[in-house]
Design a protein around this motif. Structure first.
Motif, mmCIF file in Angstrom:
data_model
loop_
_atom_site.group_PDB
_atom_site.id
_atom_site.type_symbol
_atom_site.label_atom_id
_atom_site.label_comp_id
_atom_site.label_asym_id
_atom_site.label_seq_id
_atom_site.Cartn_x
_atom_site.Cartn_y
_atom_site.Cartn_z
ATOM 1 N N ALA A 1 0.841 -1.192 0.000
ATOM 2 C CA ALA A 1 0.000 0.000 0.000
ATOM 3 C C ALA A 1 0.879 1.245 0.000
ATOM 4 O O ALA A 1 2.061 1.191 0.347
ATOM 5 N N TYR B 1 -4.828 5.258 2.528
ATOM 6 C CA TYR B 1 -3.857 4.376 1.897
ATOM 7 C C TYR B 1 -4.527 3.735 0.697
ATOM 8 O O TYR B 1 -5.713 3.432 0.727
ATOM 9 N N PHE C 1 -4.422 0.393 -1.346
ATOM 10 C CA PHE C 1 -3.930 -0.978 -1.266
ATOM 11 C C PHE C 1 -3.966 -1.631 -2.636
ATOM 12 O O PHE C 1 -4.809 -1.320 -3.470
ATOM 13 N N LYS C 2 -3.035 -2.559 -2.834
ATOM 14 C CA LYS C 2 -2.898 -3.289 -4.095
ATOM 15 C C LYS C 2 -3.150 -4.765 -3.825
ATOM 16 O O LYS C 2 -2.589 -5.324 -2.873
ATOM 17 N N PHE D 1 -6.966 -2.087 -7.011
ATOM 18 C CA PHE D 1 -6.556 -1.133 -5.983
ATOM 19 C C PHE D 1 -7.797 -0.594 -5.293
ATOM 20 O O PHE D 1 -8.845 -0.439 -5.920
#
Length: 110
Positions: free
Chosen positions: A15, A81, A83-84, A94
């Motif tokens: 992230a 944030y 995130f992936k 994402f």
């Protein structure tokens, strides 16, 4: 009744935090679209890139199409944030997560 208790398997996730700066917006964009994306993805000249980033800052965040939004956009607000994640069904995707939730529920891997 034969119930069981489970603990979710820990997984390491990547992230990046979105901050209200040109540098941060550019880093998050590269995180999502790849390192070369800022230079060529929209064939934008550098001054157009700066205008694009100014618009993101003015709008209060970065728009993301997430799997959960069914084609609609979600906003990654500043301090969120991004995130992936990867799945066979969705490929790379994402999603935004509030900073307070990250701090309460995740430990940083060092």
């Amino acid at each position: 009744m034969n119930t069981k208790k489970f603990i979710k398997k820990p997984i390491e996730m990547e992230a990046i935090q979105l901050l209200k700066t040109h540098k941060s917006v550019t880093e998050v964009y590269k995180f999502i679209h790849g390192e070369e994306s800022v230079k060529l993805s929209c064939q934008m000249a550098e001054d157009y890139w700066d205008q694009y980033v100014d618009g993101i800052i003015k709008d209060g965040g970065l728009k993301l199409k997430t799997p959960e939004s069914h084609g609609e956009t979600q906003i990654a607000s500043f301090t969120d944030y991004v995130f992936k994640g990867y799945s066979k069904e969705l490929g790379w995707h994402f999603w935004p997560v509030k900073e307070s939730y990250v701090l309460e529920n995740y430990n940083e891997v060092i």
